[in-house]
Design a protein around this motif. Sequence first.
Motif, PDB file in Angstrom:
ATOM      1  N   ASN B   2       0.753  -1.110  -0.120  1.00  0.00           N
ATOM      2  CA  ASN B   2       0.066  -0.175  -0.015  1.00  0.00           C
ATOM      3  C   ASN B   2       0.875   1.004  -0.083  1.00  0.00           C
ATOM      4  O   ASN B   2       0.444   2.258  -0.044  1.00  0.00           O
ATOM      5  N   GLY B   3       2.144   1.249   0.174  1.00  0.00           N
ATOM      6  CA  GLY B   3       2.814   2.263   0.180  1.00  0.00           C
ATOM      7  C   GLY B   3       2.785   3.100   1.579  1.00  0.00           C
ATOM      8  O   GLY B   3       2.353   2.458   2.464  1.00  0.00           O
ATOM      9  N   ILE B   4       3.315   3.998   1.793  1.00  0.00           N
ATOM     10  CA  ILE B   4       3.266   4.871   2.949  1.00  0.00           C
ATOM     11  C   ILE B   4       2.116   5.957   2.932  1.00  0.00           C
ATOM     12  O   ILE B   4       1.888   6.889   2.017  1.00  0.00           O
ATOM     13  N   VAL B  60       0.342   7.075  10.686  1.00  0.00           N
ATOM     14  CA  VAL B  60       1.073   6.800   9.435  1.00  0.00           C
ATOM     15  C   VAL B  60       1.072   5.274   9.490  1.00  0.00           C
ATOM     16  O   VAL B  60       1.337   4.539  10.314  1.00  0.00           O
ATOM     17  N   THR B  61       0.641   4.836   8.231  1.00  0.00           N
ATOM     18  CA  THR B  61       0.578   3.409   7.921  1.00  0.00           C
ATOM     19  C   THR B  61       1.801   3.170   7.026  1.00  0.00           C
ATOM     20  O   THR B  61       1.704   3.819   5.836  1.00  0.00           O
ATOM     21  N   ILE B  62       2.365   1.922   6.998  1.00  0.00           N
ATOM     22  CA  ILE B  62       3.349   1.454   5.932  1.00  0.00           C
ATOM     23  C   ILE B  62       2.854   0.248   5.758  1.00  0.00           C
ATOM     24  O   ILE B  62       2.652  -0.777   6.501  1.00  0.00           O
ATOM     25  N   THR B  73       7.373  -2.685  10.514  1.00  0.00           N
ATOM     26  CA  THR B  73       7.413  -1.508   9.760  1.00  0.00           C
ATOM     27  C   THR B  73       8.508  -0.668   9.497  1.00  0.00           C
ATOM     28  O   THR B  73       8.804  -0.184   8.229  1.00  0.00           O
ATOM     29  N   GLN B  74       8.960  -0.571  10.693  1.00  0.00           N
ATOM     30  CA  GLN B  74      10.352   0.368  10.423  1.00  0.00           C
ATOM     31  C   GLN B  74      11.402  -0.208   9.820  1.00  0.00           C
ATOM     32  O   GLN B  74      12.210   0.356   9.407  1.00  0.00           O
ATOM     33  N   GLY B  75      11.390  -1.436   9.769  1.00  0.00           N
ATOM     34  CA  GLY B  75      12.425  -2.339   9.129  1.00  0.00           C
ATOM     35  C   GLY B  75      12.307  -2.346   7.240  1.00  0.00           C
ATOM     36  O   GLY B  75      13.028  -2.684   6.739  1.00  0.00           O
ATOM     37  N   LEU B  76      10.937  -1.490   7.033  1.00  0.00           N
ATOM     38  CA  LEU B  76      10.913  -1.565   5.652  1.00  0.00           C
ATOM     39  C   LEU B  76      11.325  -0.415   5.071  1.00  0.00           C
ATOM     40  O   LEU B  76      11.644   0.078   4.059  1.00  0.00           O
TER      41      LEU B  76
END
Lengths: 254, 284
Positions: B2-4, B60-62, B73-76
Motif C-alpha cells: 500500500n505504500g506509506i 502513518v501506515t506502512i 514496518t520500521q524495518g521497511l
Amino acid sequence: MKLHAIYKYQLADHRNAVLIFCAVILAVMALVPMQITFSSDILTTNQSSQIAGLDMAPAVFLFVCGLNAFKENFLFALQNGISRKSLFVNRIYVAVTLAVTMALFSLLLLALGKLIDSPSSGIAYSSLLSMIYQSTGTIQFSGLSEYLISFLFLTVLFIAAQALGYFITVALYRMDKKQKISYIVGFYIIVFVVLPLIDMFISGQISTILLKFLDMAMGVSAHNPFIGMFSLLIFSMIATGSTWVLIRKIGIKN
Amino acid sequence: MNGIEINDVTKGFGDTLALNQVNLTFEPHKIYGLLGRNGAGKSTLLNIITNRLFADSGQVTIDGLVSVENDMTQGLLYLMSEKNLYPESMTCNEAFKWTKQFFKDFDLDYALNLAGQFKLNTRKKIRSLSTGYTSIFKIIIALSVNTPYVLFDEPVLGLDANHREMFYRLLIEKYSDNPFTAIISTHLIDEIANLLEYVMIIKNGEILVNESCEALLSKGCSVTGAITQVDAFIADKEVIGADVLGGLKTATIIGSLDKRTVPDGIEITNLDLQKLFIKLTNEE
C-alpha cells in the motif's frame, strides 16, 4: 534478527570498558600481595593489609555504564528502525547480562581474596556482603552458601546500579539545557548544602532517619541480605518503570 | 503493497505548527521529491514516518500497518537524515557491519564498492569525516540497504558537483535495477527535477502541491527569445519569473499555450520546476 542485533550492539558497547575494568581490578588484586612481599616494613611490624569491599567497584562501574548507555544507543536504534520498546527491553537484558557477568567476576575476586587471605600473608580480604552483614560477627557466611548469596546479592545490586544510572541519563536527555542545569545544581545544593545544614540544626535527625531507613531496607541490623536483595529489586523495578515512562514518548532532538 | 500513507498528521513544537493535518500517500516504486522552504515541515514529516518523532495527532501506515513503535514496518524504511545518528566513534566499516545486522538485505559488497567509487576511507571514524564525506557515508548506506522505502533528507549536503552527479547517477542505476520508493527532500531542485516522478511541496506545514512531475510541469512553460519579443509575447500572460542574459530573456509563464500563436524567434521549453517552486512558496 533486529532484536538480537540491538541486544548485541548494546552489549558490545560495554565490551571494552568491562575488559579494561576487570584487568585493572585484577591488577590491583595482584599488586597487593606483591607490594606486601616486597615491603619489609609490613613483614617486620606484623601489620596486615586489608582489601575490603572491592566488589563495590563493579557497582560504581556499572552505574557509570548505565549513565553512558542511552543517547548513542537510542539514536543508533532509531537509525536502524528499532522501536523504543525493543531498545528498552533489550537494555534490560543487557543490564542483567552485565550484572551476572560482573557478579561472577566478583566471585572470582572473592575466591582469589580467600586464597591470599591469611595471617601469614598479612592480607585480610573481606567481601561487600560480609562487610555489610557480618560486621557484628553474629552471622557467618562460608562455603558454597557464601558464594551463592554473594552472587545473588551482587547481581541484584549491579542491576540496581545500572537502573539508577540509566534512569538519570534518560531523565537528563528529556530535559533542555536550562532544566538540566537547574536539576543538577539544585540536586547538589539540596543534598550537600541544604540537608546537611538543616540536619545540623535539628541535631542530626535527618541523617538518623536516613540511616535507619537504609538499615531497615537493606536488612543490615537483621543480618539478612535477602531483605537487601528484595529492597534493591523493588528499587530497580521503580527506576526501570520510571525510565520506561520517560522513554516511551521520547523523540530526537535537533 | 500500500505504500506509506499519512493520514491527518499534525505536529507542533510549542507555538509553531510544523505539520497541519497532512494527508499524503507515497506509492511503491516511485521517486518523490519532497520540496519546501526551510522550516516548512519536510524533516518533521520524514522523522514522523520513521518513528523519530511522534505526531500530535493522525496516523502513518506502512503497507497497511500502523508504523508507530512497530519494528516490522520500521524495518521497511531507511531514512538518510541530515542529522547524523551514528556513533561518532564508530568507523565506517563498523557502521556497515552493524547495518548488515539490522537490515538483512544490506549489500556489504556493494557498499564497499560505492565507498571505493566515492573514495571514502572506510577505516576512518565518523567524527573525522568532513561534512561532504559524512553525507557520502550515509548515502552509501542508504543505497545499499535495499529496503522498499528509502528516504533522503538533504542527501547532497556538502557534496561537490562531481559527487552530487555521481549520487544522482547511482540512485537512478539502483532504481532501474531494483525499483524502490525514494523520497528525496532537497533544496537543489534544479538538480533533481529530472529524477522525480512525483512532486510534493510543503508550505507552512501544509501540502501545497501533490501531483506527478509531468502534470505539474505541463502547467506552464519557459519562453526564450529577444527581450522585446518576449516582453510582447508574455504581456497578457501570468509570469512567475524572468531572467535576462545579454539580449536574451527567459520568462517562465503559467497557463496553457497555443503553439500556433508563438512567433518566430521565440523558443518554448518545459516549465522550470525551481521557478515554479519559488513562485508557489513565496510569502505574499
